[in-house]
Design an enzyme around this catalytic site. Sequence first.
Site, PDB file in Angstrom:
ATOM      1  N   GLY A 282      16.425  74.212  37.164  1.00 54.09           N
ATOM      2  CA  GLY A 282      16.878  72.892  36.752  1.00 54.09           C
ATOM      3  C   GLY A 282      15.865  71.961  36.129  1.00 54.09           C
ATOM      4  O   GLY A 282      16.237  70.929  35.561  1.00 54.09           O
ATOM      5  N   GLU A 324      14.453  79.456  40.536  1.00 50.09           N
ATOM      6  CA  GLU A 324      14.995  80.169  39.364  1.00 50.09           C
ATOM      7  C   GLU A 324      14.864  79.350  38.091  1.00 50.09           C
ATOM      8  O   GLU A 324      15.872  78.918  37.521  1.00 50.09           O
ATOM      9  CB  GLU A 324      16.482  80.473  39.597  1.00 50.09           C
ATOM     10  CG  GLU A 324      16.763  81.441  40.705  1.00 50.09           C
ATOM     11  CD  GLU A 324      18.255  81.527  41.043  1.00 50.09           C
ATOM     12  OE1 GLU A 324      19.014  80.598  40.693  1.00 50.09           O
ATOM     13  OE2 GLU A 324      18.649  82.518  41.654  1.00 50.09           O
ATOM     14  N   PRO A 325      13.658  79.112  37.600  1.00 50.40           N
ATOM     15  CA  PRO A 325      13.524  78.355  36.358  1.00 50.40           C
ATOM     16  C   PRO A 325      13.982  79.162  35.142  1.00 50.40           C
ATOM     17  O   PRO A 325      13.667  80.347  35.023  1.00 50.40           O
ATOM     18  CB  PRO A 325      12.017  78.079  36.272  1.00 50.40           C
ATOM     19  CG  PRO A 325      11.387  79.191  37.063  1.00 50.40           C
ATOM     20  CD  PRO A 325      12.364  79.543  38.142  1.00 50.40           C
ATOM     21  N   GLY A 326      14.740  78.519  34.283  1.00 52.08           N
ATOM     22  CA  GLY A 326      15.150  79.160  33.034  1.00 52.08           C
ATOM     23  C   GLY A 326      14.564  78.396  31.863  1.00 52.08           C
ATOM     24  O   GLY A 326      13.541  78.755  31.285  1.00 52.08           O
ATOM     25  N   ARG A 327      15.204  77.243  31.556  1.00 50.28           N
ATOM     26  CA  ARG A 327      14.809  76.437  30.408  1.00 50.28           C
ATOM     27  C   ARG A 327      13.307  76.112  30.401  1.00 50.28           C
ATOM     28  O   ARG A 327      12.630  76.307  29.383  1.00 50.28           O
ATOM     29  CB  ARG A 327      15.610  75.134  30.455  1.00 50.28           C
ATOM     30  CG  ARG A 327      15.434  74.235  29.246  1.00 50.28           C
ATOM     31  CD  ARG A 327      16.078  72.865  29.503  1.00 50.28           C
ATOM     32  NE  ARG A 327      17.352  72.920  30.174  1.00 50.28           N
ATOM     33  CZ  ARG A 327      18.545  72.918  29.564  1.00 50.28           C
ATOM     34  NH1 ARG A 327      18.596  72.821  28.253  1.00 50.28           N
ATOM     35  NH2 ARG A 327      19.665  72.985  30.254  1.00 50.28           N
ATOM     36  N   ARG A 364      23.804  74.221  20.851  1.00 45.53           N
ATOM     37  CA  ARG A 364      23.566  73.128  21.804  1.00 45.53           C
ATOM     38  C   ARG A 364      23.915  71.739  21.234  1.00 45.53           C
ATOM     39  O   ARG A 364      24.509  70.920  21.938  1.00 45.53           O
ATOM     40  CB  ARG A 364      22.137  73.171  22.343  1.00 45.53           C
ATOM     41  CG  ARG A 364      21.826  74.471  23.113  1.00 45.53           C
ATOM     42  CD  ARG A 364      20.585  74.394  23.964  1.00 45.53           C
ATOM     43  NE  ARG A 364      20.772  73.532  25.114  1.00 45.53           N
ATOM     44  CZ  ARG A 364      20.364  72.291  25.197  1.00 45.53           C
ATOM     45  NH1 ARG A 364      19.680  71.753  24.198  1.00 45.53           N
ATOM     46  NH2 ARG A 364      20.603  71.566  26.258  1.00 45.53           N
ATOM     47  N   CYS A 395      31.579  76.595   8.707  1.00 40.03           N
ATOM     48  CA  CYS A 395      32.743  75.831   8.260  1.00 40.03           C
ATOM     49  C   CYS A 395      33.262  74.976   9.393  1.00 40.03           C
ATOM     50  O   CYS A 395      34.286  75.281  10.020  1.00 40.03           O
ATOM     51  CB  CYS A 395      33.817  76.774   7.760  1.00 40.03           C
ATOM     52  SG  CYS A 395      33.330  77.473   6.193  1.00 40.03           S
ATOM     53  N   GLU A 396      32.536  73.951   9.696  1.00 37.60           N
ATOM     54  CA  GLU A 396      32.876  73.068  10.809  1.00 37.60           C
ATOM     55  C   GLU A 396      32.118  71.763  10.571  1.00 37.60           C
ATOM     56  O   GLU A 396      30.884  71.774  10.483  1.00 37.60           O
ATOM     57  CB  GLU A 396      32.410  73.737  12.110  1.00 37.60           C
ATOM     58  CG  GLU A 396      32.626  72.945  13.327  1.00 37.60           C
ATOM     59  CD  GLU A 396      33.586  73.617  14.315  1.00 37.60           C
ATOM     60  OE1 GLU A 396      34.121  74.695  14.025  1.00 37.60           O
ATOM     61  OE2 GLU A 396      33.790  73.032  15.375  1.00 37.60           O
ATOM     62  N   TYR A 424      18.449  78.893  25.728  1.00 41.61           N
ATOM     63  CA  TYR A 424      19.862  78.654  25.464  1.00 41.61           C
ATOM     64  C   TYR A 424      20.159  78.506  23.971  1.00 41.61           C
ATOM     65  O   TYR A 424      21.056  77.762  23.578  1.00 41.61           O
ATOM     66  CB  TYR A 424      20.368  77.434  26.259  1.00 41.61           C
ATOM     67  CG  TYR A 424      20.144  77.575  27.754  1.00 41.61           C
ATOM     68  CD1 TYR A 424      20.782  78.584  28.468  1.00 41.61           C
ATOM     69  CD2 TYR A 424      19.284  76.729  28.443  1.00 41.61           C
ATOM     70  CE1 TYR A 424      20.568  78.736  29.836  1.00 41.61           C
ATOM     71  CE2 TYR A 424      19.069  76.871  29.815  1.00 41.61           C
ATOM     72  CZ  TYR A 424      19.716  77.871  30.498  1.00 41.61           C
ATOM     73  OH  TYR A 424      19.503  78.022  31.849  1.00 41.61           O
TER      74      TYR A 424
HETATM   75  N1  LLP Z   1      19.964  79.425  38.541  1.00 38.70           N
HETATM   76  C1  LLP Z   1      21.291  79.311  38.378  1.00 38.70           C
HETATM   77  C2  LLP Z   1      22.179  79.810  39.412  1.00 38.70           C
HETATM   78  C3  LLP Z   1      21.810  78.728  37.210  1.00 38.70           C
HETATM   79  O1  LLP Z   1      23.116  78.612  37.060  1.00 38.70           O
HETATM   80  C4  LLP Z   1      20.918  78.270  36.201  1.00 38.70           C
HETATM   81  C5  LLP Z   1      21.416  77.689  34.973  1.00 38.70           C
HETATM   82  C6  LLP Z   1      19.540  78.428  36.422  1.00 38.70           C
HETATM   83  C7  LLP Z   1      19.102  78.990  37.599  1.00 38.70           C
HETATM   84  C8  LLP Z   1      18.513  77.990  35.421  1.00 38.70           C
HETATM   85  O2  LLP Z   1      18.544  76.621  35.192  1.00 38.70           O
HETATM   86  P1  LLP Z   1      17.440  75.960  34.241  1.00 38.70           P
HETATM   87  O3  LLP Z   1      16.092  76.122  34.933  1.00 38.70           O
HETATM   88  O4  LLP Z   1      17.485  76.675  32.942  1.00 38.70           O
HETATM   89  O5  LLP Z   1      17.842  74.560  34.141  1.00 38.70           O
HETATM   90  N2  LLP Z   1      23.597  76.298  28.433  1.00 38.70           N
HETATM   91  C9  LLP Z   1      23.122  75.076  29.038  1.00 38.70           C
HETATM   92  C10 LLP Z   1      22.409  75.316  30.324  1.00 38.70           C
HETATM   93  C11 LLP Z   1      23.258  76.052  31.356  1.00 38.70           C
HETATM   94  C12 LLP Z   1      22.505  76.326  32.609  1.00 38.70           C
HETATM   95  C13 LLP Z   1      23.273  77.294  33.454  1.00 38.70           C
HETATM   96  N3  LLP Z   1      22.661  77.639  34.666  1.00 38.70           N
HETATM   97  C14 LLP Z   1      22.223  74.352  28.033  1.00 38.70           C
HETATM   98  O6  LLP Z   1      22.024  74.859  26.930  1.00 38.70           O
HETATM   99  O7  LLP Z   1      21.733  73.266  28.302  1.00 38.70           O
END
Ligand code: LLP
Length: 474
Positions: A282, A324-327, A364, A395-396, A424
């Site tokens: 998050g 669980e870092p993603g972004r 996004r 086309c949008e 993302y």
């Molecule tokens: N863990 C779980 C269970 C999640 O659902 C997510 C993100 C993460 C970890 C990673 O979160 P982060 O660290 O990336 O904030 N498509 C959207 C973001 C959707 C996030 C979904 N879940 C966007 O482009 O902003």
Amino acid sequence: MGTETVAVSTGPATGSLVGRAFEPSRDLLSPNRNLTPITTDLDAQGRLEVGGVALSALAQRYGTPLYVLDEASLRATCQAYRGALEAHYPGPSLALYASKANSSLAISALVASEGLGLDAVSAGELLTALNGGMPAERIVFHGNNKSADELALALERGVTVVLDNWRDIELLSELAPAAGASPEAPVPLLLRFTPGIECHTHEYIRTGHLDSKFGFDPDQLETVLRHLSGCSWGLLRGLHAHIGSQIFELQPHQDLAGVMADALALARSLGHPCTDLNVGGGLGIRYVVSDDPPSIQEWVRTVAEAVASACRERQLELPRLLCEPGRSLVATAGVTLYAVGSRKDIAGLRTYLSVDGGMSDNPRPITYQSAYTAVLADRPLVEASETVTLAGKHCESGDVLLKDLSLPPAAPGDVLAVFATGAYNASMASNYNRIPRPAAVIVGGGQSELVQRREQPDELLRYDLLPERFSSVT
Ligand code: LLP
């Protein structure tokens, strides 16, 4: 690292910032706080380079649109999470990369080589991680509607399954014993629940509030924990919760620790070992100059201290801390390159400048009204002379990548670099209008390497079938 500053133009969140300068990489230890990859610099000709390679040279070599990933930024974020967990959490810990942010063999391999684990949410993400060399014991498998085939794959490969709902338990009760699970060799499980925590982010990417499709409702927690005591095919290793994404506040993460520690106490009192506590991801990133997210170190310290003290207060033995870092792990490492194309001036109203990609490679802006920062790759320091609306080629009408972008004069063929597109973007790309998805390259040490081949238009026809009776044109 050069000392030059780069004039930036930004999207609508900040208004016009023409002439304002920023250090290309102000925080080398926490790349999520930068607009650009940490290796961003200017070469001798004043062109923007990343990883020691001029962006326009990459565009020339690989074509556009092109996803560029900076290896040094990726490794720096992995090391930041690992280092901060080791520094601030008194027990064992593991950061799991949320691969939904950007799933590829190369990223899986890189993240595995940095000692992280990974979170996957589909058979595709799972296979990508495993084939990229991520050890199964470092993978957790999420999903609010896992199919029987996906669960069978997870069981076969020995990854930890995150129970999200009763259907998961029903399916696993049948599949796990058939796959050889037993009290001696149980399926490793985590249990996801909704923590009931509100945070300020886009409603589509909020997950922790009670009205969420993810995880067990907290009211059901005790019932499900009691039920699991009778499931000899599985072992409840721990609990999981995730409150949302692109969050700048620290307080909700602190609050989460208390809620999770209460749940941990309950689970342990009912006989579950629960040695893991997974607090989700998050942490936000900087998309435009005005964004000011906490650093990875601050985020980890807050979470680690909150979990440790919540456990101490409840006299709970410290669990292994998972996050669980993603972004925040991949976004800032990414830059997308486009070629400038056509232009439409509407007197007194607006100038549209179109590029050769758009909502199919970056959905996004149209999905979340997200703002971005962009510059001309070869003239980042040239003063802006006009404000344009950067349009995609789909086309949008809503296919606009950046509103109110201040740019120096741009001609067809100029390369435009959009920052912070490592998360993302590729993973949410589509083939809308039958537009092939871009290639991706990884850069570092003056070298570039293709990690995802560009799709070709004829490949998009691969899954089409033409019924014979339709095929005779009269
Ligand atoms: N863990 C779980 C269970 C999640 O659902 C997510 C993100 C993460 C970890 C990673 O979160 P982060 O660290 O990336 O904030 N498509 C959207 C973001 C959707 C996030 C979904 N879940 C966007 O482009 O902003």
